[in-house]
Design an enzyme around this catalytic site. Structure first.
Site, short mmCIF file in Angstrom:
data_model
loop_
_atom_site.label_atom_id
_atom_site.label_comp_id
_atom_site.label_asym_id
_atom_site.label_seq_id
_atom_site.Cartn_x
_atom_site.Cartn_y
_atom_site.Cartn_z
N LYS A 94 62.17 -42.44 91.07
CA LYS A 94 62.26 -43.88 90.72
C LYS A 94 62.57 -44.75 91.93
CE LYS A 94 63.47 -43.06 85.96
NZ LYS A 94 64.49 -42.96 84.94
N GLY A 152 78.28 -42.22 84.96
CA GLY A 152 77.13 -42.05 85.84
C GLY A 152 76.82 -43.31 86.61
N ALA A 153 76.17 -43.09 87.75
CA ALA A 153 75.76 -44.23 88.60
C ALA A 153 74.42 -43.91 89.26
CB ALA A 153 76.83 -44.53 89.64
N ALA A 201 69.26 -43.77 85.80
CA ALA A 201 69.35 -44.22 84.40
C ALA A 201 70.58 -45.10 84.20
CB ALA A 201 69.42 -43.00 83.48
N1 LIG Z 1 66.27 -41.08 77.35
C1 LIG Z 1 65.55 -41.64 78.31
O1 LIG Z 1 64.63 -42.44 78.07
C2 LIG Z 1 65.90 -41.33 79.75
C3 LIG Z 1 65.42 -42.13 80.78
C4 LIG Z 1 65.80 -41.82 82.08
C5 LIG Z 1 66.63 -40.73 82.34
N2 LIG Z 1 67.07 -39.97 81.30
C6 LIG Z 1 67.98 -38.85 81.54
O2 LIG Z 1 69.13 -39.34 82.19
C7 LIG Z 1 69.73 -38.30 82.97
C8 LIG Z 1 70.07 -38.83 84.35
O3 LIG Z 1 68.86 -39.21 84.99
P1 LIG Z 1 68.90 -40.09 86.32
O4 LIG Z 1 67.51 -40.53 86.59
O5 LIG Z 1 69.96 -41.11 86.25
O6 LIG Z 1 69.34 -38.98 87.40
P2 LIG Z 1 70.07 -39.23 88.80
O7 LIG Z 1 69.67 -40.52 89.39
O8 LIG Z 1 69.87 -37.97 89.57
O9 LIG Z 1 71.66 -39.37 88.41
C9 LIG Z 1 72.37 -38.26 87.92
C10 LIG Z 1 73.77 -38.72 87.51
O10 LIG Z 1 74.44 -37.60 86.92
C11 LIG Z 1 75.64 -37.31 87.68
N3 LIG Z 1 75.82 -35.87 87.75
C12 LIG Z 1 74.89 -34.94 88.00
N4 LIG Z 1 75.45 -33.71 87.97
C13 LIG Z 1 76.76 -33.89 87.70
C14 LIG Z 1 77.86 -33.01 87.54
N5 LIG Z 1 77.71 -31.68 87.64
N6 LIG Z 1 79.06 -33.53 87.23
C15 LIG Z 1 79.23 -34.87 87.11
N7 LIG Z 1 78.23 -35.76 87.27
C16 LIG Z 1 77.01 -35.26 87.55
C17 LIG Z 1 75.36 -37.89 89.05
O11 LIG Z 1 76.59 -38.07 89.72
P3 LIG Z 1 76.64 -38.15 91.33
O12 LIG Z 1 76.28 -39.57 91.69
O13 LIG Z 1 78.04 -37.79 91.66
O14 LIG Z 1 75.63 -37.17 91.85
C18 LIG Z 1 74.64 -39.17 88.69
O15 LIG Z 1 75.54 -40.15 88.24
C19 LIG Z 1 68.72 -37.14 82.95
O16 LIG Z 1 69.14 -36.19 82.01
C20 LIG Z 1 67.44 -37.79 82.49
O17 LIG Z 1 66.58 -36.89 81.82
C21 LIG Z 1 66.73 -40.26 80.02
#
Ligand SMILES: NC(=O)c1ccc[n+]([C@@H]2O[C@H](COP(=O)([O-])OP(=O)(O)OC[C@H]3O[C@@H](n4cnc5c(N)ncnc54)[C@H](OP(=O)(O)O)[C@@H]3O)[C@@H](O)[C@H]2O)c1
Length: 263
Positions: free
Chosen positions: A71, A132-133, A136
């Site tokens: 993204k 989260g930050a 999404a």
């Molecule tokens: N339902 C929908 O339409 C939709 C749309 C978009 C995304 N999603 C889902 O949203 C989720 C996140 O996606 P994203 O695009 O935001 O990913 P991303 O940008 O990689 O962000 C991941 C987030 O999760 C945190 N995280 C990851 N592993 C962790 C752990 N072990 N302990 C604590 N925090 C952790 C990260 O924290 P750090 O900053 O510390 O790494 C960050 O805040 C995914 O499961 C994705 O499939 C769903």
């Protein structure tokens, strides 16, 4: 039925095996009588810029839908960004214009909020804890501010990223109380898991629910599993739960409309 007139949209991701959007998107195109199809493309981050140059040449390409981990990169590859994508520096859809230029926009946050409201939950004047930050959570934070929450607390494993997100939201919505917080559920009306914690069976809960009040709304972004351990645990403790699938369902029409410039 795919024919020579069918517009193509590609869903850029890496990996692609977990994707839930293509069948929903394609079913919605059929329902709306739109001659377009979305196909998943697994592109590794190192190859994205080369793939993007190729996409500029595909004349029947309506555009791209974008998900993890592309993204932010795609926002940088677009020629112009619409309002939300420009404010956040990430995009999840980009329309291709004749000539090969792309206009990106970000609908994750709007989709999440629309799904929550459609399910009958309220956000106006509520205190929200957002976990989260990442991509999404960033979209959701801006959309929550727009939806009129009274207070937004953002907790992230990497606190520095929460602080940056807080600063961005505060700059855009100066009247909102928004803070980088600990993941404490006390006094919170709505808890949103905007992290990827919960996708795997062995994952811990992304937040301790011991102090959660009954009737709290607990919402997910994760779509697979359909009901995460966070949601099932919260429901057992008297919360109203909201699944991640609503977020994608609520934004399919927004994505289709952006790709085809339907207002
Ligand atoms: N339902 C929908 O339409 C939709 C749309 C978009 C995304 N999603 C889902 O949203 C989720 C996140 O996606 P994203 O695009 O935001 O990913 P991303 O940008 O990689 O962000 C991941 C987030 O999760 C945190 N995280 C990851 N592993 C962790 C752990 N072990 N302990 C604590 N925090 C952790 C990260 O924290 P750090 O900053 O510390 O790494 C960050 O805040 C995914 O499961 C994705 O499939 C769903």
């Amino acid at each position: 039925m795919i024919s020579g007139t069918t517009k193509i949209a590609v869903l850029l991701s890496h990996p692609s095996t977990h994707l839930q959007t293509p069948p929903r998107f394609n079913e919605r195109c059929v329902e709306r009588g739109i001659d377009m199809v979305l196909v998943p493309w697994d592109v590794a981050p190192a190859d994205l810029t080369d793939a993007w140059q190729g996409l500029r040449q595909i004349q029947n390409l309506a555009g791209v839908v974008v998900t993890i981990p592309h993204k932010e990169t795609v926002a940088g590859l677009c020629d112009t960004l619409a309002t939300e994508a420009a404010a956040m520096g990430v995009c999840n859809v980009a329309r291709r214009f004749p000539g090969g230029k792309f206009l990106g926009e970000m609908y994750d946050g709007r989709g999440f909020v629309a799904g929550l409201l459609k399910s009958g939950h309220r956000l106006k004047d509520k205190t929200v804890l957002l976990l989260g930050a990442g991509g999404a959570a960033t979209g959701i934070a801006h959309a929550l501010a727009q939806a009129g929450v009274s207070e937004l607390r953002i907790a992230n494993r990497t606190r520095a990223k929460a602080v940056i997100l807080v600063a961005a939201v505060a700059a855009r919505f100066p009247a909102l109380t928004v803070t980088a917080s600990d993941p404490d559920v006390a006094g919170v009306d709505v808890i949103i898991n905007g992290t990827s914690v919960g996708m795997h069976a062995a994952d811990p809960l992304p937040v301790d629910l011991s102090n959660m009040a009954k009737g709290t709304v607990v919402a997910e972004v994760i779509m697979s599993p359909d009901v995460t351990t966070l949601l099932s645990t919260a429901q057992e403790r008297g919360a109203k739960i909201h699944k991640g699938v609503h977020m994608v369902d609520a934004q399919i029409d927004l994505l289709i409309n952006h790709l085809l410039e339907i207002s």
